[in-house]
Design a protein around this motif. Structure first.
Motif, PDB file in Angstrom:
ATOM      1  N   LYS A 194       3.221  15.640   8.870  1.00 40.12           N
ATOM      2  CA  LYS A 194       3.733  16.214  10.118  1.00 40.12           C
ATOM      3  C   LYS A 194       2.625  16.131  11.150  1.00 40.12           C
ATOM      4  O   LYS A 194       1.509  16.575  10.911  1.00 40.12           O
ATOM      5  N   ILE A 195       2.902  15.507  12.276  1.00 36.12           N
ATOM      6  CA  ILE A 195       1.925  15.423  13.357  1.00 36.12           C
ATOM      7  C   ILE A 195       2.490  16.119  14.585  1.00 36.12           C
ATOM      8  O   ILE A 195       3.699  16.323  14.694  1.00 36.12           O
ATOM      9  N   SER A 196       1.634  16.466  15.501  1.00 33.94           N
ATOM     10  CA  SER A 196       2.113  17.114  16.719  1.00 33.94           C
ATOM     11  C   SER A 196       2.711  16.057  17.653  1.00 33.94           C
ATOM     12  O   SER A 196       2.405  14.873  17.552  1.00 33.94           O
ATOM     13  N   ARG A 197       3.549  16.490  18.526  1.00 37.57           N
ATOM     14  CA  ARG A 197       4.189  15.579  19.464  1.00 37.57           C
ATOM     15  C   ARG A 197       3.160  14.861  20.337  1.00 37.57           C
ATOM     16  O   ARG A 197       3.354  13.711  20.733  1.00 37.57           O
ATOM     17  N   ASP A 198       2.046  15.505  20.622  1.00 37.54           N
ATOM     18  CA  ASP A 198       0.989  14.885  21.416  1.00 37.54           C
ATOM     19  C   ASP A 198       0.395  13.655  20.724  1.00 37.54           C
ATOM     20  O   ASP A 198      -0.037  12.724  21.385  1.00 37.54           O
ATOM     21  N   HIS A 199       0.375  13.669  19.394  1.00 36.08           N
ATOM     22  CA  HIS A 199      -0.151  12.541  18.642  1.00 36.08           C
ATOM     23  C   HIS A 199       0.859  11.423  18.473  1.00 36.08           C
ATOM     24  O   HIS A 199       0.527  10.366  17.957  1.00 36.08           O
ATOM     25  N   ASN A 200       2.068  11.650  18.883  1.00 38.38           N
ATOM     26  CA  ASN A 200       3.127  10.667  18.719  1.00 38.38           C
ATOM     27  C   ASN A 200       3.545  10.104  20.074  1.00 38.38           C
ATOM     28  O   ASN A 200       4.717   9.932  20.350  1.00 38.38           O
ATOM     29  N   ARG A 201       2.598   9.804  20.920  1.00 36.72           N
ATOM     30  CA  ARG A 201       2.886   9.306  22.267  1.00 36.72           C
ATOM     31  C   ARG A 201       3.628   7.973  22.271  1.00 36.72           C
ATOM     32  O   ARG A 201       4.342   7.675  23.199  1.00 36.72           O
ATOM     33  N   SER A 230       8.752  15.396  13.626  1.00 38.82           N
ATOM     34  CA  SER A 230       9.948  16.146  13.267  1.00 38.82           C
ATOM     35  C   SER A 230       9.833  16.677  11.843  1.00 38.82           C
ATOM     36  O   SER A 230       9.990  15.933  10.875  1.00 38.82           O
ATOM     37  N   SER A 231       9.570  17.975  11.722  1.00 40.27           N
ATOM     38  CA  SER A 231       9.477  18.567  10.386  1.00 40.27           C
ATOM     39  C   SER A 231      10.837  18.550   9.692  1.00 40.27           C
ATOM     40  O   SER A 231      10.906  18.424   8.464  1.00 40.27           O
ATOM     41  N   MET A 266       0.835  -1.197   0.000  1.00 43.40           N
ATOM     42  CA  MET A 266       0.000   0.000   0.000  1.00 43.40           C
ATOM     43  C   MET A 266       0.877   1.257   0.000  1.00 43.40           C
ATOM     44  O   MET A 266       2.076   1.175   0.240  1.00 43.40           O
ATOM     45  N   PRO A 267       0.286   2.413  -0.266  1.00 39.97           N
ATOM     46  CA  PRO A 267       1.060   3.667  -0.184  1.00 39.97           C
ATOM     47  C   PRO A 267       1.671   3.842   1.209  1.00 39.97           C
ATOM     48  O   PRO A 267       1.097   3.415   2.203  1.00 39.97           O
ATOM     49  N   VAL A 268       2.834   4.448   1.247  1.00 37.20           N
ATOM     50  CA  VAL A 268       3.542   4.668   2.500  1.00 37.20           C
ATOM     51  C   VAL A 268       3.157   6.033   3.051  1.00 37.20           C
ATOM     52  O   VAL A 268       3.434   7.062   2.443  1.00 37.20           O
ATOM     53  N   ILE A 269       2.499   6.027   4.206  1.00 34.61           N
ATOM     54  CA  ILE A 269       2.159   7.274   4.889  1.00 34.61           C
ATOM     55  C   ILE A 269       3.058   7.359   6.113  1.00 34.61           C
ATOM     56  O   ILE A 269       2.959   6.551   7.024  1.00 34.61           O
TER      57      ILE A 269
END
Length: 100
Positions: free
Chosen positions: A90-97, A53-54, A45-48
Motif C-alpha cells: 500500500k502506497i500513498s496517493r502522493d507516491h502514485n503520481r 487503494s487498500s 522475478m517476484p511480483v511487487i
C-alpha cells in the motif's frame, strides 16, 4: 501500469481504457489484474504490486471478497499468482503520481 526493476529503472509503462466500469474500485482491480498478467509475461522475478487503494489490495489477499461483485476478478488474479511470490504494498496517493 508501470513495470520497473528493483532499482526503479523503467522496463515499460502502458495504459488501457476500460469502457464499462461501475466504480473506482473496479477500475483499480482491473488495472491490478492487467498489470500482473503483463508482469508474468515479461519477468520471472517476484511480483511487487504497489497501489494506493487498500480495498483493491484487500480483494487479492482476502477470501471474503470472493462473494462480492468483483470476486470473479479477484479469483482470476489469484490464479495468476499461484507460482510466483506476490508482495502487495500500500502506497500513498502522493507516491502514485503516474496513475493520477
Amino acid at each position: 501500469m508501470v513495470l520497473q526493476r528493483e532499482n526503479c529503472w523503467l522496463i515499460y509503462a502502458t495504459y488501457r481504457y476500460i469502457f464499462s466500469c461501475n466504480d473506482a474500485l473496479e477500475a483499480e482491480i482491473h488495472a491490478l489484474m492487467q498489470g500482473m498478467a503483463l508482469d508474468l509475461e515479461h519477468s520471472d522475478m517476484p511480483v511487487i504490486v504497489q497501489s494506493d487503494s487498500s480495498n483493491a489490495l484487500a480483494t487479492i489477499e482476502d477470501d471474503a471478497w470472493s462473494r462480492s461483485a468483483y470476486g470473479h476478478i479477484a479469483e482470476e488474479i489469484k490464479t495468476l499468482i499461484v507460482d510466483r511470490e506476490f508482495i502487495p504494498l500500500k502506497i500513498s496517493r502522493d507516491h502514485n503520481r503516474v496513475a493520477h
